[in-house]
Scaffold this motif. Sequence first.
Motif: not given
Lengths: 343, 343, 343, 343
Positions: A194, B271-272, B278-279, B336-343, D47, D228, D342
Motif C-alpha cells: 500500500g 524504512v520511511y 501509510k505513515a 495512525g498505526l504501524h504497520p498498516v495496510g493499503a493504508p 506513525n 497486514i 489491507a
Amino acid sequence: MRAAVVGGSGFTGGELCRLVDGHPDFELVQATSREYENKTVGHAHPNLRHLDLRFSDPADLESVDVLFAATPHGVSMQHIDAFQDAADTVVDLSADFRLPEASAYDEYYDGHDRPELLADAEYALPELNRDNLPGATLIAAGGCNATASILGLLPLFEADILSGDERVVIDVKVGSSEGGASGGKAASHAERSGVVRPYAPTGHRHEAEISEYLGIDVSFTVHAVDMIRGASATCHVFPDSPVSKGDLWGAYRGSYEDEPFVRLASGGGGVYRYPEPKAVAGSNFAEVGFELDAANKRLVVFSAIDNMMKGSAGQAVHAANIAYGLDETAGLEHTGLHPVGAP
Amino acid sequence: MRAAVVGGSGFTGGELCRLVDGHPDFELVQATSREYENKTVGHAHPNLRHLDLRFSDPADLESVDVLFAATPHGVSMQHIDAFQDAADTVVDLSADFRLPEASAYDEYYDGHDRPELLADAEYALPELNRDNLPGATLIAAGGCNATASILGLLPLFEADILSGDERVVIDVKVGSSEGGASGGKAASHAERSGVVRPYAPTGHRHEAEISEYLGIDVSFTVHAVDMIRGASATCHVFPDSPVSKGDLWGAYRGSYEDEPFVRLASGGGGVYRYPEPKAVAGSNFAEVGFELDAANKRLVVFSAIDNMMKGSAGQAVHAANIAYGLDETAGLEHTGLHPVGAP
Amino acid sequence: MRAAVVGGSGFTGGELCRLVDGHPDFELVQATSREYENKTVGHAHPNLRHLDLRFSDPADLESVDVLFAATPHGVSMQHIDAFQDAADTVVDLSADFRLPEASAYDEYYDGHDRPELLADAEYALPELNRDNLPGATLIAAGGCNATASILGLLPLFEADILSGDERVVIDVKVGSSEGGASGGKAASHAERSGVVRPYAPTGHRHEAEISEYLGIDVSFTVHAVDMIRGASATCHVFPDSPVSKGDLWGAYRGSYEDEPFVRLASGGGGVYRYPEPKAVAGSNFAEVGFELDAANKRLVVFSAIDNMMKGSAGQAVHAANIAYGLDETAGLEHTGLHPVGAP
Amino acid sequence: MRAAVVGGSGFTGGELCRLVDGHPDFELVQATSREYENKTVGHAHPNLRHLDLRFSDPADLESVDVLFAATPHGVSMQHIDAFQDAADTVVDLSADFRLPEASAYDEYYDGHDRPELLADAEYALPELNRDNLPGATLIAAGGCNATASILGLLPLFEADILSGDERVVIDVKVGSSEGGASGGKAASHAERSGVVRPYAPTGHRHEAEISEYLGIDVSFTVHAVDMIRGASATCHVFPDSPVSKGDLWGAYRGSYEDEPFVRLASGGGGVYRYPEPKAVAGSNFAEVGFELDAANKRLVVFSAIDNMMKGSAGQAVHAANIAYGLDETAGLEHTGLHPVGAP
C-alpha cells in the motif's frame, strides 16, 4: 539453439527460464544459481515446478549458443570472458554494458572493469535501435525504467517535436519486483504494501540511459507503489512550440504502427483508457499514450510496461530473436491477463 | 455542543460520524442518509457497529451548533439555507464554497447557484489561513489533493523561494476512497487493484484551489494507485534562483514547527524516509519533505496525507475546533498505526 | 476449427477470447456481447487491445465448430437450441448442465427449463471423467470451487481411503474475479480490499457438484480474500482408518502422475511449500498437497487453482481439446508467472 | 502511572508505545530496543514520528509501575527477574507464561526455564477470566489466533452447547504482521502479496492455549492471506444435539452483551454481514458471529480481531487496566476506520 540462464534463481532469471523453456527455437540447457545449486528450478520459481531442471554452479558453464546473464550490476563485467567463452551470443540484463562511455559508470555506478568492451556492446531497445542487433554478440538489454521512459518520449524526437533542450519531468511508479528476490525490512509485505514511497527522489541511475539514448536531460523521480510487476512512466513535457493532438497521433503512429510490442492507448473508452501496467502485465507489450494540457503548454505522456518482461527478460529474448533472425515475437506471444492482480 | 452530519452514509460522512462521536466537546445528535434512512450508522460503517444511532432523512434537520455537510459537489449550494437555518456553523466538505469567484465555478464545475454567498465562506486549510477561522459561520474545508499540494508548496512561498512565476509540476497519487462509496465497474476490486491509472491527466478541479490560494499555475496530473486512503503529491519545482538544503530546512521549519498536524520527513533513516500516506493513515497528520536535484536545478517536494482525514473530515473538525476556540487537536488525537495496510 | 465465445465481455468470456485466439487449432471468429456490441474486444479486455475483432450481437450467431458459452447461470438453458444450431459442440461454462438430476436444480438453483437435455451433457473435469469427453457435443465445464475441491479429494476415493461416509469440512478462499465484471458496492476496491469475508457460510451451490461427483456430503464454507484470480480449497478430512504419508503419496501419485495439469506440492522446501493460487495464477495447472495431523486423526488436503483457468475457461478449452482429439495442452501452455501479484 | 515497553521496536512493541502514549493514566517513560538504541521511536514506527522518546538498552530498565514485554518467545522467561525487579506489574505478550503446565512447553515450545513461576501467572483474555486479573503482578496476554478462536467458541461452552467431546475444525486466516518485523524472503512483498498460503497446516502452538482454556481438542490450520493486521477464525463445529438459531443468539448475547470489546455480527444487512478483520482493524474490538448448516448438523462460527490489538497489545493494555482497577476501555477507545485497507 541451446540457451543458458546465468543467475537463474532471481526474479529476472526465473522469467528467462520460463521464456526460454517455452521458446520454439531455444532449448534451456542450463540455469545457474549458487544459492540453489542442485535444487530444481521450481524450488525458486513455483510456476516452473513442472520443469525437470536443476540449478548448477555458475563456475561450470555449458557451451551454448546464447547465454542470458541475469546477475546483479557489476557481475557481468567480471565474468564476461567466461560468458563469451561459453556462448556465441551474450545477452546481459544488468547495466554493465548499457552505456558507451566509461565515464558514465564512474558517475552513476562504481566504475567499470572492462571499459574496452563497451564499444562492442549493442544496447537493446529494439524500437530504438533494432538495426544494430542482427548478428550482435554482446547485447545489453535496456533497463526497466529507462525503457518505459524512452518508449514514451521517442516519437517526440523522431517527429521533431522535441529537440533535446526542453524541460522534461519523468515521474515513475514501480512495483516491488524491481527490488529483486533478496527481501529485507523495507521490502517486507507489512512495510511495502500500500505504499507510495519516494525511493529515488533524485539521481536515479536510469537517468544516464535516457540521457544517452535520447540526448536530453531529464528530471527523474521514482516512487514505489503497491504492485509487483510494472513500471509506469509519466512524462511531463513542455515543448517549445505548440503541438496539436493530430501532430501527436501522427508522431506516435509513425513510430509504432509496425512495432509488434507497442500499443497506443490514449483516452479511449472503457475502464483502461490510458497505458497501465495491469494491461500489459505478464506480456512483452508496452503501452504508450498522451494527453495535451493546453493551459500549461504541457504534454503528458504515459508509458507502461511489465518490468520483468519488456523491461528485462522479454526485452532480452526479443533482442536475441532479432540477433538470430528469428520471428521477433517467438516465445513472447503471451498477451497478459484480464482481470489480473497487483499485477 | 450539538453536531450533525449531513450525508452520513458516504465515506467522508462516516469518518465525520466517527470523529464527532469521539470528540470531547461535540455530541453527534444526527446523521442523515436518504439511502439508509432508519438503518443504524453501523449498517454503512462497520467500524461504528457499536453506535446507537440511526440515519434520518436530510429533510428533517435537527437544530445543532455545527453541521458538517459531506454531500457531493453541488448539493450544499442548493441546501445551504436549510443548513444555516439548522446550525450556527456550517462546515461544508464539498467544493461548493471553496473558491471566492463564481467564474471559477463556471470553468471547473457546473456553475454556482448562490454566488452571493461565496464571499462569506472561509476556506479552511488552517496552516494557510488559520486566522480567518475563529467565529466563522460558513467554512469550506479544502480539497484533498489541493491540501496535499498546498501544504507541500506553502513554505516555499512564505520563504520567498517561489514567487508564483515558476514552473511547477504536481504528480499526485491517490487511493480508491477518493472515488466515494458508490462503486461502479472501474472501481471494482478486480479492475482497481494494483493499478497505476492516469485518471485525471489534465484539467483536474483542484488546480483551481491551488492556483487561487498559492497564486501559481500548476501542471497537475492525478494517478490512481493501490491504496484506499491517502493522497501523495510529488511537486517538481524549478526555482529561478539556486536554493540550498539549509534554505529549505529553514523554510519548512519556519512554516510548520508550531503546527500540531504537520511533520517533516526528509531523508532520515529507517524504512520511511520521506512522506508516505501509510505513515499518516487514519490520522490528521500531514507529512512534508523535500530533496534537491542540483543537476537539474530542481527541487522535489513530497507531501502525504490521509485524504479522509487531513484531506476532508479531519480538516473539517480541525476547522470547527478553531472556529469555536477549542483545543485544535480535540477529537483528532489518533496517531495512525504501524504497520498498516493499503493504508 | 472455427470457434465462438458467447458472453465475451465478462471475465470468463475474455479469458476464452484470449485462449481461443492463442490456440493453434482454433480460430476466434466471433465474440458476442450485448453491452459492448460493435466495440473492440480490447475495450472490455485491455490485454487484448491488439486484437482486431469487435463484439457482435448474440442474436446473430455465426456457424462454428465449437461454441463456448460464458453466460450467467440460467442463460444457456434458454438459448441452448440456438447454440446447438450454430455449433457442432457447445461447451457451457455455467452451471446449467453440470448436474444430471433436475431436482438438484430445484434445490440449489431456480429450477431447470430443459431437464430433458441434462442426460446428454458431459460434466468436464477431465481428471475425473476424461473418458466421456471424446466426441461429446454438450459439455458442462466444472465449477471453480467444485473443481478445486474435487481435485483435492478425488485420489482419496480412487485409493479407497475415503468411502463417502466420512466427515469432510471444506474451507474455501476465493478471489474477486469469481464475482464477475458487474461491480457493485461490496465488490468496490475500498470495501473488498484486504478482506477475509465469509460470503457463503453455508449452502453454497457447488456443494451439489461435489456431492454428485464424489458421492459424499461436505460441510462447505467460502471466504472472499484479497486476490483477484484463484480458489484455494482446504479440506479437513477424518478418515475412518489410520492412513500413512506413504499411503497418501501413493494415492496422489497414482491419480495424478500422468495428468498434464496437476502438480503435487506437499511440504517441500522454498517459499511455496504447499499449493497456492499464486503458483498457478494465469495457468491451467492445479496444485494439490496434503499433511497429516496424527493427534486429531485428521488429514488436511490443500488444492489451488486459477478460477478463471482450471476453474472455468482453461477447463473448457481442455475439454474441447479432448472432445476433438487434439493435444490436451494445446493453447494452454502458459505456465504462470513468478513473482506475481494478487494473483 | 509509569510504564515501560521492552522490545519496543517490533510491531507489537510499537503498538504498545502508541497505546501507552495515548493512555490517560499511563506515562511512557521507556521503550527499549537493542537494534535501535538511541534512535527515536519514530525511526522504527513512522506513525510515532512526533514522539520525543528514544529507544534505550534493555539492560538499563527504569523503575516503573507496569512493564509490557513484547519480546520473542523464550526471552521473558530468561529476564523475568529483571522485569519484576523493575516493575510492580509485568504484562508479558509472549507465550512464556500463558500455559500452566511445564509439560505443554516441552510439547509445543522448547521447554521452560522457570516452570516454578507458571502458577503465579494469570492468563489474560478478559472475556474468559476477568476475575483473576485485579491485582495480578504477572500477566500473560493471550495469543492472537487463540484469542480469536476462544472468543468464537466460549459462548458455546458457557451455554452448554459444547461439552468438550465434539469435533471442532478451526481454519484461521492471518495477516503478515503476525510474522513480525524481521523480514525474510517468504515475507517479502513480491512473494507474500495476494497469497493464500498454508503456513501451519497442523501442530500450531496456539492449539495448546485453546485446548487448555476451553478443554477441547481442536483441528487447527492457519493460512496466511493478503492483509497486514487481522486474524479471522472460522470454527466448524458439530454439536452432539441439535441447536437452534435462538439458542445461539441466547448463548452469544449471554456471554457478550456486557463486554465492552465484543460485537456480534451475524447475517445482518450491508456489505459487512459477518465478522471481518477489516471492521475491527486498529481497534480492540472482536467481532463474533455464526450460521447454522442444518443439512450437515454443523454450526459455523466466525471470529475476527486485529491481531496487533485484541490479539496482543490492546489485550495487554486491557488486562493492565483491569489489574489496576482503571476504566477497562482507557486508552483503547479508537474504533477503527471505514473504509480501510489491507487492513
